[in-house]
Scaffold this motif. Structure first.
Motif, PDB file in Angstrom:
ATOM      1  N   GLN A   1      -8.632 -11.377 -19.882  1.00  0.00           N
ATOM      2  CA  GLN A   1      -7.257 -10.994 -19.572  1.00  0.00           C
ATOM      3  C   GLN A   1      -6.274 -12.114 -19.935  1.00  0.00           C
ATOM      4  OE1 GLN A   1      -6.680  -7.918 -18.573  1.00  0.00           O
ATOM      5  NE2 GLN A   1      -8.874  -7.462 -18.497  1.00  0.00           N
ATOM      6  N   ASN A   2      -6.742 -13.077 -20.721  1.00  0.00           N
ATOM      7  CA  ASN A   2      -5.948 -14.218 -21.186  1.00  0.00           C
ATOM      8  C   ASN A   2      -5.517 -15.158 -20.060  1.00  0.00           C
ATOM      9  OD1 ASN A   2      -5.768 -14.958 -23.827  1.00  0.00           O
ATOM     10  ND2 ASN A   2      -3.841 -13.905 -24.260  1.00  0.00           N
ATOM     11  N   TYR A   3      -6.370 -15.278 -19.046  1.00  0.00           N
ATOM     12  CA  TYR A   3      -6.249 -16.347 -18.059  1.00  0.00           C
ATOM     13  C   TYR A   3      -7.313 -17.383 -18.422  1.00  0.00           C
ATOM     14  CZ  TYR A   3      -3.420 -13.315 -15.015  1.00  0.00           C
ATOM     15  OH  TYR A   3      -2.435 -12.512 -14.489  1.00  0.00           O
ATOM     16  N   HIS A   4      -6.904 -18.634 -18.598  1.00  0.00           N
ATOM     17  CA  HIS A   4      -7.834 -19.654 -19.067  1.00  0.00           C
ATOM     18  C   HIS A   4      -7.859 -20.849 -18.118  1.00  0.00           C
ATOM     19  CE1 HIS A   4      -8.311 -17.488 -22.839  1.00  0.00           C
ATOM     20  NE2 HIS A   4      -6.991 -17.362 -22.870  1.00  0.00           N
ATOM     21  N   TYR A   5      -9.035 -21.445 -18.019  1.00  0.00           N
ATOM     22  CA  TYR A   5      -9.231 -22.583 -17.121  1.00  0.00           C
ATOM     23  C   TYR A   5      -8.426 -23.783 -17.619  1.00  0.00           C
ATOM     24  CZ  TYR A   5     -11.784 -25.451 -13.766  1.00  0.00           C
ATOM     25  OH  TYR A   5     -12.123 -26.259 -12.713  1.00  0.00           O
ATOM     26  N   ALA A   6      -7.600 -24.348 -16.752  1.00  0.00           N
ATOM     27  CA  ALA A   6      -6.744 -25.474 -17.127  1.00  0.00           C
ATOM     28  C   ALA A   6      -7.570 -26.738 -17.331  1.00  0.00           C
ATOM     29  CB  ALA A   6      -5.684 -25.710 -16.058  1.00  0.00           C
ATOM     30  N   GLN A   7      -7.202 -27.499 -18.327  1.00  0.00           N
ATOM     31  CA  GLN A   7      -7.882 -28.763 -18.591  1.00  0.00           C
ATOM     32  C   GLN A   7      -7.243 -29.931 -17.851  1.00  0.00           C
ATOM     33  OE1 GLN A   7     -10.821 -28.675 -20.440  1.00  0.00           O
ATOM     34  NE2 GLN A   7     -10.347 -26.514 -20.065  1.00  0.00           N
ATOM     35  N   SER A   8      -6.102 -29.677 -17.204  1.00  0.00           N
ATOM     36  CA  SER A   8      -5.449 -30.714 -16.402  1.00  0.00           C
ATOM     37  C   SER A   8      -4.548 -30.036 -15.383  1.00  0.00           C
ATOM     38  CB  SER A   8      -4.610 -31.643 -17.290  1.00  0.00           C
ATOM     39  OG  SER A   8      -3.500 -30.945 -17.836  1.00  0.00           O
ATOM     40  N   ALA A   9      -4.183 -30.773 -14.342  1.00  0.00           N
ATOM     41  CA  ALA A   9      -3.283 -30.226 -13.325  1.00  0.00           C
ATOM     42  C   ALA A   9      -1.923 -29.881 -13.925  1.00  0.00           C
ATOM     43  CB  ALA A   9      -3.119 -31.227 -12.182  1.00  0.00           C
ATOM     44  N   LYS A  10      -1.486 -30.659 -14.899  1.00  0.00           N
ATOM     45  CA  LYS A  10      -0.187 -30.420 -15.531  1.00  0.00           C
ATOM     46  C   LYS A  10      -0.157 -29.088 -16.263  1.00  0.00           C
ATOM     47  CE  LYS A  10       3.196 -32.615 -18.613  1.00  0.00           C
ATOM     48  NZ  LYS A  10       3.476 -33.799 -19.476  1.00  0.00           N
TER      49      LYS A  10
ATOM     50  N   SER B   1     -20.462  -1.503   6.930  1.00  0.00           N
ATOM     51  CA  SER B   1     -20.357  -2.814   6.285  1.00  0.00           C
ATOM     52  C   SER B   1     -20.127  -2.650   4.787  1.00  0.00           C
ATOM     53  CB  SER B   1     -21.636  -3.622   6.525  1.00  0.00           C
ATOM     54  OG  SER B   1     -21.789  -3.924   7.889  1.00  0.00           O
ATOM     55  N   ARG B   2     -19.226  -3.481   4.251  1.00  0.00           N
ATOM     56  CA  ARG B   2     -18.953  -3.463   2.819  1.00  0.00           C
ATOM     57  C   ARG B   2     -18.956  -4.896   2.289  1.00  0.00           C
ATOM     58  NH1 ARG B   2     -17.301   1.308   0.734  1.00  0.00           N
ATOM     59  NH2 ARG B   2     -16.311   0.353  -1.087  1.00  0.00           N
ATOM     60  N   TYR B   3     -19.572  -5.075   1.125  1.00  0.00           N
ATOM     61  CA  TYR B   3     -19.478  -6.346   0.422  1.00  0.00           C
ATOM     62  C   TYR B   3     -18.096  -6.419  -0.219  1.00  0.00           C
ATOM     63  CZ  TYR B   3     -24.594  -6.516   0.788  1.00  0.00           C
ATOM     64  OH  TYR B   3     -25.877  -6.537   1.255  1.00  0.00           O
ATOM     65  N   TYR B   4     -17.480  -7.584  -0.154  1.00  0.00           N
ATOM     66  CA  TYR B   4     -16.145  -7.725  -0.733  1.00  0.00           C
ATOM     67  C   TYR B   4     -16.058  -8.994  -1.576  1.00  0.00           C
ATOM     68  CZ  TYR B   4     -15.218 -11.377   2.732  1.00  0.00           C
ATOM     69  OH  TYR B   4     -15.282 -12.538   3.473  1.00  0.00           O
ATOM     70  N   ILE B   5     -15.167  -8.951  -2.559  1.00  0.00           N
ATOM     71  CA  ILE B   5     -14.733 -10.134  -3.302  1.00  0.00           C
ATOM     72  C   ILE B   5     -13.214 -10.050  -3.385  1.00  0.00           C
ATOM     73  CG2 ILE B   5     -14.785 -11.425  -5.471  1.00  0.00           C
ATOM     74  CD1 ILE B   5     -17.498 -10.156  -6.067  1.00  0.00           C
ATOM     75  N   ILE B   6     -12.545 -11.142  -3.073  1.00  0.00           N
ATOM     76  CA  ILE B   6     -11.087 -11.198  -3.171  1.00  0.00           C
ATOM     77  C   ILE B   6     -10.718 -12.335  -4.115  1.00  0.00           C
ATOM     78  CG2 ILE B   6      -8.909 -11.487  -1.940  1.00  0.00           C
ATOM     79  CD1 ILE B   6     -10.280 -10.436   0.562  1.00  0.00           C
ATOM     80  N   VAL B   7      -9.943 -12.003  -5.139  1.00  0.00           N
ATOM     81  CA  VAL B   7      -9.474 -12.986  -6.116  1.00  0.00           C
ATOM     82  C   VAL B   7      -7.971 -13.149  -5.907  1.00  0.00           C
ATOM     83  CG1 VAL B   7      -9.344 -13.591  -8.564  1.00  0.00           C
ATOM     84  CG2 VAL B   7     -11.256 -12.192  -7.724  1.00  0.00           C
ATOM     85  N   SER B   8      -7.562 -14.321  -5.433  1.00  0.00           N
ATOM     86  CA  SER B   8      -6.155 -14.571  -5.102  1.00  0.00           C
ATOM     87  C   SER B   8      -5.593 -15.655  -6.012  1.00  0.00           C
ATOM     88  CB  SER B   8      -6.013 -15.019  -3.643  1.00  0.00           C
ATOM     89  OG  SER B   8      -6.583 -14.074  -2.760  1.00  0.00           O
ATOM     90  N   ALA B   9      -4.436 -15.388  -6.601  1.00  0.00           N
ATOM     91  CA  ALA B   9      -3.794 -16.347  -7.507  1.00  0.00           C
ATOM     92  C   ALA B   9      -2.503 -16.858  -6.868  1.00  0.00           C
ATOM     93  CB  ALA B   9      -3.498 -15.690  -8.847  1.00  0.00           C
ATOM     94  N   TYR B  10      -2.464 -18.167  -6.612  1.00  0.00           N
ATOM     95  CA  TYR B  10      -1.298 -18.803  -6.003  1.00  0.00           C
ATOM     96  C   TYR B  10      -0.553 -19.644  -7.040  1.00  0.00           C
ATOM     97  CZ  TYR B  10      -3.611 -17.628  -1.600  1.00  0.00           C
ATOM     98  OH  TYR B  10      -4.211 -16.955  -0.564  1.00  0.00           O
ATOM     99  N   ASP B  11       0.732 -19.840  -6.804  1.00  0.00           N
ATOM    100  CA  ASP B  11       1.520 -20.734  -7.646  1.00  0.00           C
ATOM    101  C   ASP B  11       0.959 -22.148  -7.505  1.00  0.00           C
ATOM    102  OD1 ASP B  11       3.807 -22.782  -7.984  1.00  0.00           O
ATOM    103  OD2 ASP B  11       4.660 -20.972  -8.881  1.00  0.00           O
ATOM    104  N   PHE B  12       0.483 -22.710  -8.598  1.00  0.00           N
ATOM    105  CA  PHE B  12      -0.209 -23.999  -8.550  1.00  0.00           C
ATOM    106  C   PHE B  12       0.715 -25.121  -8.079  1.00  0.00           C
ATOM    107  CE2 PHE B  12      -1.966 -27.937 -10.139  1.00  0.00           C
ATOM    108  CZ  PHE B  12      -3.332 -27.792  -9.938  1.00  0.00           C
TER     109      PHE B  12
END
Length: 290
Positions: free
Chosen positions: A70-79, A198-209
Motif C-alpha cells: 500500500q506504499n507504506y515503507h519502513y523509515a530508515q531514520s526518525a527524520k 472469543s475472537r482473535y484480533y489484530i489492531i493496526v494503529s497509525a499515529y502521527d510520528f
C-alpha cells in the motif's frame, strides 16, 4: 494445510477526517514512511497457546510486507518517519452465556410456577402479597428478576468493550431498530453472537510520528481492526490471513464492518528483511537496529 483453506474475517477501518492519501501520476499512493512498535495485548483481553506461539517479529514481517503493497515503507531514520504504526493482537474474553441462560431459565420457571394470570388477577393479587416479600411466590419472582438484571448488566459490561475493540459497535447500533422485528433479517443477532464468543484480533494503529515522539501526544491518523472467531481456528495459522484482509483498508475508511473470506496460505515475504523491533516506549528509534 490445504492451500484453499480459508478463514472468515471481519474488518473495520477508520481514518482521521483530515487524513487523505495523495496519489501519484500513475495512480499509486504517494509513499509514506513509518516506525514500528509492539503494542502487545489490549487491556481486558487475553491470549491462548496459539497466540503465545506467535512472536512479534513474525507479525511485524507480514505487516511490513502488506504495508509496502500500500506504499507504506519502513523509515530508515526518525527524520524520515511520518507515522508510528503500533501492532496489537490477542483474543477477546467471551461473555459467560451459561450463567445468563441459567438466570433466564430461573425467571421462566418462577413465572410459570405462579400459573397464567390476566391483568385483572395480577391487580387483585398485588394487595395479597406481603410488602416484605414473605410468603407467596413474589419473593422468588423478585429474586429471579434481580438475578437476571445483574446478568444483563454483566453482559453489557463485557459486550460493550468487545464491540468497541472489534469495530462492531456502529453496526450493532445501526441494526438495533425496527428491522429486527419487521423481517429485516438476523444481522443484529449475528453481530451479537460474534462478540459474545472469543475472537482473535489484530489492531493496526497509525499515529502521527512527530506528535508522538516530540510532543508525547497520540494523534491517531488511521486504524484498522480485524478479527476472526476463536472457536474452530488457531491464531498461529490465521494471523497472516487476518493481516491480508486488513491490508486492503490500511489508511482507508471502510465505512462499516466488512466481512470476507481470506486464504490461510502464507504471505510471501520475498526478500523483505525484518528491520528490528521498535518498542512503543522508545518511539524515537524509527530506523533499523545496528
Amino acid at each position: 494445510m490445504a492451500a484453499d483453506e480459508t478463514v472468515a474475517t471481519a474488518v473495520y477501518a477508520r481514518a482521521a477526517k483530515d487524513y487523505k492519501r495523495e496519489r501519484q501520476k500513475d495512480g499509486s499512493f504517494k509513499p509514506e514512511f513509518y516506525g514500528l512498535a509492539n503494542g502487545g495485548r489490549i487491556a481486558g483481553t487475553g491470549s491462548d497457546v496459539t497466540v503465545d506461539r506467535v512472536t512479534y517479529p513474525e507479525v511485524a514481517q507480514i505487516a511490513a510486507r502488506l504495508l509496502a503493497q500500500q506504499n507504506y515503507h519502513y523509515a530508515q531514520s526518525a527524520k524520515q518517519a511520518d507515522l508510528m504504526i503500533v501492532l496489537h493482537w490477542g483474543t477477546t474474553i467471551a461473555f459467560n452465556s451459561g450463567n445468563y441462560s441459567q438466570a433466564v431459565n430461573q425467571v421462566a420457571t418462577s413465572m410459570a410456577g405462579n400459573g397464567p394470570q390476566g391483568m385483572g388477577s395480577m391487580e387483585r393479587n398485588m394487595s395479597a402479597v406481603p410488602t416484605d416479600g414473605a410468603g407467596g411466590g413474589g419473593g422468588t419472582d423478585e429474586s429471579a428478576m434481580l438475578m437476571l438484571m445483574a446478568e444483563n448488566r454483566a453482559r453489557d459490561q463485557i459486550n460493550l468493550p468487545n464491540a468497541r475493540l472489534l469495530g462492531y459497535l456502529d453496526d450493532i447500533n445501526d441494526s438495533d431498530d425496527i428491522r429486527r422485528w419487521a423481517g429485516g433479517g438476523d444481522r443484529y443477532n449475528d453481530l451479537m453472537a460474534d462478540i459474545e464468543e472469543s475472537r482473535y484480533y489484530i489492531i493496526v494503529s497509525a499515529y502521527d510520528f512527530d506528535q508522538l515522539v516530540n510532543h508525547q501526544k497520540k494523534v491517531l491518523r488511521w486504524q484498522t481492526r480485524v478479527s476472526v472467531r476463536a472457536p474452530g481456528n488457531r491464531f498461529d495459522d490465521s494471523f497472516a490471513a487476518m493481516l491480508k484482509g486488513a491490508s486492503k483498508y490500511f489508511g482507508q475508511d471502510s465505512g462499516r464492518l466488512k466481512r470476507g473470506e481470506e486464504s490461510k496460505g502464507t504471505v510471501e515475504l520475498g526478500d523483505l528483511k525484518f528491520l528490528g523491533e521498535a518498542k512503543e516506549q522508545d518511539a524515537s528509534q524509527a530506523g533499523p537496529k545496528k
